[in-house]
Design a protein around this motif. Structure first.
Motif, PDB file in Angstrom:
ATOM      1  N   TYR A  45       0.844  -1.203   0.000  1.00 34.97           N
ATOM      2  CA  TYR A  45       0.000   0.000   0.000  1.00 34.97           C
ATOM      3  C   TYR A  45       0.878   1.253   0.000  1.00 34.97           C
ATOM      4  O   TYR A  45       1.810   1.394   0.796  1.00 34.97           O
ATOM      5  CB  TYR A  45      -0.906   0.025   1.224  1.00 34.97           C
ATOM      6  CG  TYR A  45      -1.660   1.323   1.368  1.00 34.97           C
ATOM      7  CD1 TYR A  45      -2.710   1.646   0.512  1.00 34.97           C
ATOM      8  CD2 TYR A  45      -1.304   2.241   2.353  1.00 34.97           C
ATOM      9  CE1 TYR A  45      -3.393   2.850   0.636  1.00 34.97           C
ATOM     10  CE2 TYR A  45      -1.980   3.438   2.491  1.00 34.97           C
ATOM     11  CZ  TYR A  45      -3.020   3.744   1.624  1.00 34.97           C
ATOM     12  OH  TYR A  45      -3.690   4.938   1.744  1.00 34.97           O
ATOM     13  N   HIS A  91      -7.367   5.612  -1.269  1.00 38.76           N
ATOM     14  CA  HIS A  91      -8.176   4.750  -0.399  1.00 38.76           C
ATOM     15  C   HIS A  91      -8.823   3.637  -1.218  1.00 38.76           C
ATOM     16  O   HIS A  91      -9.092   3.790  -2.418  1.00 38.76           O
ATOM     17  CB  HIS A  91      -9.262   5.571   0.288  1.00 38.76           C
ATOM     18  CG  HIS A  91     -10.258   6.181  -0.658  1.00 38.76           C
ATOM     19  ND1 HIS A  91     -11.389   5.524  -1.081  1.00 38.76           N
ATOM     20  CD2 HIS A  91     -10.288   7.420  -1.262  1.00 38.76           C
ATOM     21  CE1 HIS A  91     -12.079   6.312  -1.887  1.00 38.76           C
ATOM     22  NE2 HIS A  91     -11.436   7.466  -2.029  1.00 38.76           N
ATOM     23  N   PHE A 151      -7.591  -3.720   6.859  1.00 31.87           N
ATOM     24  CA  PHE A 151      -7.059  -4.489   5.739  1.00 31.87           C
ATOM     25  C   PHE A 151      -7.319  -5.980   5.951  1.00 31.87           C
ATOM     26  O   PHE A 151      -7.789  -6.671   5.044  1.00 31.87           O
ATOM     27  CB  PHE A 151      -5.561  -4.202   5.622  1.00 31.87           C
ATOM     28  CG  PHE A 151      -4.840  -4.992   4.573  1.00 31.87           C
ATOM     29  CD1 PHE A 151      -4.804  -4.554   3.263  1.00 31.87           C
ATOM     30  CD2 PHE A 151      -4.183  -6.168   4.894  1.00 31.87           C
ATOM     31  CE1 PHE A 151      -4.130  -5.276   2.291  1.00 31.87           C
ATOM     32  CE2 PHE A 151      -3.496  -6.889   3.945  1.00 31.87           C
ATOM     33  CZ  PHE A 151      -3.472  -6.442   2.636  1.00 31.87           C
ATOM     34  N   VAL A 179      -5.036   0.469   7.317  1.00 34.24           N
ATOM     35  CA  VAL A 179      -4.408   1.553   6.561  1.00 34.24           C
ATOM     36  C   VAL A 179      -5.262   2.800   6.722  1.00 34.24           C
ATOM     37  O   VAL A 179      -6.473   2.727   6.951  1.00 34.24           O
ATOM     38  CB  VAL A 179      -4.255   1.207   5.067  1.00 34.24           C
ATOM     39  CG1 VAL A 179      -3.394  -0.031   4.887  1.00 34.24           C
ATOM     40  CG2 VAL A 179      -5.596   1.017   4.416  1.00 34.24           C
ATOM     41  N   GLN A 224       0.115   2.891   7.853  1.00 37.69           N
ATOM     42  CA  GLN A 224      -0.129   1.456   7.988  1.00 37.69           C
ATOM     43  C   GLN A 224       0.204   1.043   9.414  1.00 37.69           C
ATOM     44  O   GLN A 224       1.278   1.395   9.937  1.00 37.69           O
ATOM     45  CB  GLN A 224       0.745   0.677   7.005  1.00 37.69           C
ATOM     46  CG  GLN A 224       0.378   0.941   5.548  1.00 37.69           C
ATOM     47  CD  GLN A 224       1.550   0.752   4.626  1.00 37.69           C
ATOM     48  OE1 GLN A 224       2.371   1.653   4.485  1.00 37.69           O
ATOM     49  NE2 GLN A 224       1.628  -0.416   4.006  1.00 37.69           N
ATOM     50  N   TRP A 243     -11.813  -3.830  -1.942  1.00 38.20           N
ATOM     51  CA  TRP A 243     -10.397  -3.549  -2.160  1.00 38.20           C
ATOM     52  C   TRP A 243      -9.958  -3.821  -3.599  1.00 38.20           C
ATOM     53  O   TRP A 243      -8.766  -3.756  -3.895  1.00 38.20           O
ATOM     54  CB  TRP A 243      -9.539  -4.381  -1.215  1.00 38.20           C
ATOM     55  CG  TRP A 243      -9.588  -3.901   0.199  1.00 38.20           C
ATOM     56  CD1 TRP A 243     -10.565  -4.152   1.117  1.00 38.20           C
ATOM     57  CD2 TRP A 243      -8.634  -3.068   0.855  1.00 38.20           C
ATOM     58  NE1 TRP A 243     -10.280  -3.533   2.310  1.00 38.20           N
ATOM     59  CE2 TRP A 243      -9.095  -2.864   2.178  1.00 38.20           C
ATOM     60  CE3 TRP A 243      -7.431  -2.479   0.458  1.00 38.20           C
ATOM     61  CZ2 TRP A 243      -8.387  -2.088   3.095  1.00 38.20           C
ATOM     62  CZ3 TRP A 243      -6.726  -1.719   1.387  1.00 38.20           C
ATOM     63  CH2 TRP A 243      -7.210  -1.524   2.679  1.00 38.20           C
ATOM     64  N   MET A 251      -8.710   0.894  -6.265  1.00 39.13           N
ATOM     65  CA  MET A 251      -8.106   1.915  -5.399  1.00 39.13           C
ATOM     66  C   MET A 251      -8.413   3.280  -6.008  1.00 39.13           C
ATOM     67  O   MET A 251      -8.263   3.484  -7.222  1.00 39.13           O
ATOM     68  CB  MET A 251      -6.605   1.695  -5.287  1.00 39.13           C
ATOM     69  CG  MET A 251      -5.964   2.478  -4.150  1.00 39.13           C
ATOM     70  SD  MET A 251      -6.541   1.965  -2.503  1.00 39.13           S
ATOM     71  CE  MET A 251      -5.679   0.415  -2.293  1.00 39.13           C
ATOM     72  N   SER A 303      -6.629  -2.119  -7.943  1.00 37.21           N
ATOM     73  CA  SER A 303      -5.786  -2.049  -6.744  1.00 37.21           C
ATOM     74  C   SER A 303      -4.697  -3.115  -6.777  1.00 37.21           C
ATOM     75  O   SER A 303      -4.945  -4.265  -7.164  1.00 37.21           O
ATOM     76  CB  SER A 303      -6.648  -2.235  -5.500  1.00 37.21           C
ATOM     77  OG  SER A 303      -5.838  -2.274  -4.352  1.00 37.21           O
ATOM     78  N   VAL A 354      -3.314  -3.718  -3.936  1.00 33.81           N
ATOM     79  CA  VAL A 354      -3.376  -4.137  -2.536  1.00 33.81           C
ATOM     80  C   VAL A 354      -4.669  -4.931  -2.367  1.00 33.81           C
ATOM     81  O   VAL A 354      -5.763  -4.375  -2.390  1.00 33.81           O
ATOM     82  CB  VAL A 354      -3.367  -2.925  -1.586  1.00 33.81           C
ATOM     83  CG1 VAL A 354      -3.288  -3.389  -0.145  1.00 33.81           C
ATOM     84  CG2 VAL A 354      -2.219  -2.009  -1.932  1.00 33.81           C
TER      85      VAL A 354
END
Length: 585
Positions: free
Chosen positions: A112, A122, A142, A169, A215, A336, A339, A352, A354
């Motif tokens: 991230y 975000h 997360f 996060v 984080q 998720w 992003m 994303s 992540v």
């Protein structure tokens, strides 16, 4: 794994899949890797091998039209490629919560990258909040590790272990007021300092751990019951506000004829944002059990184990274990996949990089089983005699999950095990593994029960041509004590046993041979367990009683007396010519 060995795996996996793979016999073009957006492009990584990585994303779009040739040797050169193609066709469950989820989340968490002071980055599912100067602020969980979302009926529950980790996060952007660079009074704004002061983890108001930065990895221990895990981020900003004032502003409005007075102030602001997750802590502390020995077979041993909650497997000895009907699949954590980057004037979205993964548990259509390979004689070292519990309505899994749950299903919170190959010492303690990864409890089976041999005696106490009254008596073979549980079956009749171990049945039109069988209460459900026993007897010879004999004589006389009188009359009339009894002279 060669394709030859892989095909049985395909068939086994299809047992739990609702999709149908079309065997069309045509060669399909190779499918590009990770064409589905549900699968992140930056994997496999973080110690997760390619085969397991392909199985992690059950929310992907499955293609049920792959042909048999797609799994042939010509197209599949490795196990990972085979798994990738299979994962494209259906979803592949796990028999236990996979370690790969923790490995992936731990590594992917570091991927991230937050925004800068003027942008907030975000996940699309984040809840944003605005302050006066702090905008698009959020904190998102997360992953909670280890954790498993259990699907039961129409509900889901996120289970965690008493000790675990919450990864979170947070990000924001700072809305700096516009400078005013005209006129005799001017303002200039800048950021002196801004940061995420803290990220705090609490459970029902009690602080558990604190971190800082964008984080945070937060720990909790000794959690119990149902809790609301809350993550709160406190964000602060310190702005520098410079005010310029010109007391001698010229009349033309073009400049300051004298000097500027300068005033500097520091403006501070903070914003607190939070998110939460309801969890239930699984406990295996209620797991109990006892081991069992059998009088009739000294090589046989066993145990009754009561996990008293959902479980994944019970290990008896090394790799000898029983597996429950709870299976597992994994998906990317919702919200998720995309992003979002926000600035004061622009919002952009991108796939994303992540992508946290979450474990799910569901009741499969497969009953509890023993996955351990058979011995040389073809017998498995462990037998599940019975697994029992409460029958419940099966869950409906999300539409994009290509797995079928059982409906209804039995939540097997008790299981009876036996073996004729394991040593009795192997059952002195067993290990119950829960549905949350890493959670287990070793249960000492100190109490031992003996399944005692019984003796059944069947006696005919009354019998005639149409009925027989039969008494069954059951005793312990070693002590002679009466057995009062279980039932005795004689032909089509059955009877319970009284306090003396005796039961009586009446048979209609009895056969000459009477066979009885004592059926005990299942040894895993009896307080005093027993074995089966049988007995055979015969009806006594059919001698009539005295009354019957008198009746027979009377009937005989009444039937034959008229005939005798008639014959004597003819003999008399004929002068003894008929019978020679009368003398005519």
């Amino acid at each position: 794994m060669s394709v030859r060995h892989a095909i049985p795996a395909v068939l086994a996996l299809l047992l739990v899949s609702s999709s149908t793979i079309s065997i069309a016999g045509t060669v399909q073009a190779a499918t590009p890797a990770n064409s589905d957006s549900a699968i992140p492009d930056d994997g496999p990584d973080y110690g997760v091998n390619n085969s397991t990585f392909q199985r992690l994303w059950s929310e992907d779009t499955d293609n049920g039209n792959l042909s048999a040739d797609d799994f042939g040797d010509a197209n599949v050169g490795s196990r990972s490629e085979f798994t990738r193609r299979l994962a494209q066709s259906t979803d592949i469950p796990f028999t236990r919560p996979p370690q790969a989820v923790d490995n992936w989340n731990r590594g992917d968490f570091d991927d991230y990258t937050p925004g800068n002071q003027r942008s907030s980055v975000h996940p699309e599912g984040a809840s944003l909040m605005d302050g006066v100067y702090i905008k698009d602020a959020y904190v998102s969980i997360f992953a909670i590790q280890p954790s498993t979302i259990l699907h039961r009926g129409n509900e889901t529950t996120r289970y965690v272990s008493p000790d675990g980790t919450v990864r979170a996060v947070s990000d924001y952007r700072v809305a700096v007021p516009q400078d005013d660079r005209t006129g005799s009074e001017r303002d200039r704004w800048s950021i002196d300092q801004t940061k995420i002061e803290s990220i705090r983890l609490t459970a029902d108001g009690q602080s558990l751990d604190t971190g800082r930065g964008h984080q945070a990895t937060l720990q909790y221990t000794d959690l119990s019951g149902s809790q609301q895990l809350t993550v709160t981020a406190t964000i602060s900003v310190q702005l520098r506000h410079v005010t310029l004032d010109c007391p001698s502003w010229n009349q033309t409005g073009t400049g300051c004829d004298g000097g500027w007075t300068r005033d500097v102030e520091s403006v501070e602001a903070s914003k607190t944002v939070s998110t939460f997750q309801n969890v239930s802590v699984t406990q295996l502390t209620q797991a109990t059990g006892n081991r069992v020995q059998f009088e009739t077979n000294e090589n046989r041993t066993g145990a009754v184990v009561h996990p008293s909650t959902e479980w994944s497997r019970i290990t008896v000895s090394d790799d000898v274990r029983a597996r429950s009907n709870w299976w597992f699949y994994t998906t990317g954590r919702a919200g998720w996949q995309t992003m979002v980057t926000r600035t004061a004037t622009n919002t952009s979205r991108a796939e994303s990089s992540v992508r946290p993964v979450q474990v799910h548990a569901f009741p499969s259509q497969q009953t509890p089983s023993v996955p351990t390979d058979p011995n040389d004689d073809g017998k498995r070292p462990l037998v599940i005699e019975e697994a029992w519990g409460t029958e419940q309505t099966g869950p409906s899994l999300p539409r994009n999950i290509d797995l079928e749950s059982a409906d209804p299903y039995v939540n097997a919170d008790s299981v009876a095990l036996s073996s004729t190959t394991l040593d009795a010492r192997d059952f002195r303690e067993v290990t119950v593994h829960g549905i949350v990864r890493g959670q287990s409890r070793t249960v000492s089976l100190t109490e031992q029960q003996t399944v005692r041999e019984t003796n059944l005696t069947v006696t005919v106490i009354e019998a005639n041509a149409t009925h027989a009254v039969v008494q069954a008596r059951v005793t312990e073979n070693s002590t002679g004590d009466a057995v009062t549980t279980g039932r005795v079956h004689i032909r089509n009749q059955t009877t319970a046993l009284n306090s003396s171990g005796i039961g009586v049945v009446t048979l209609s039109n009895p056969e000459s041979v009477v066979r009885g069988e004592y059926t005990p209460t299942a040894w895993w459900q009896a307080e005093k367990p027993y074995t089966k026993s049988t007995d055979v007897t015969t009806l006594p010879a059919d001698f009539p009683d005295a009354q019957s004999l008198i009746q027979l004589v009377v009937v005989t006389i009444l039937w034959f007396l008229p005939v005798a009188v008639l014959l004597f009359g003819f003999d008399y009339i004929s002068g003894g010519a008929l019978l020679g009894l009368s003398n005519r002279t």
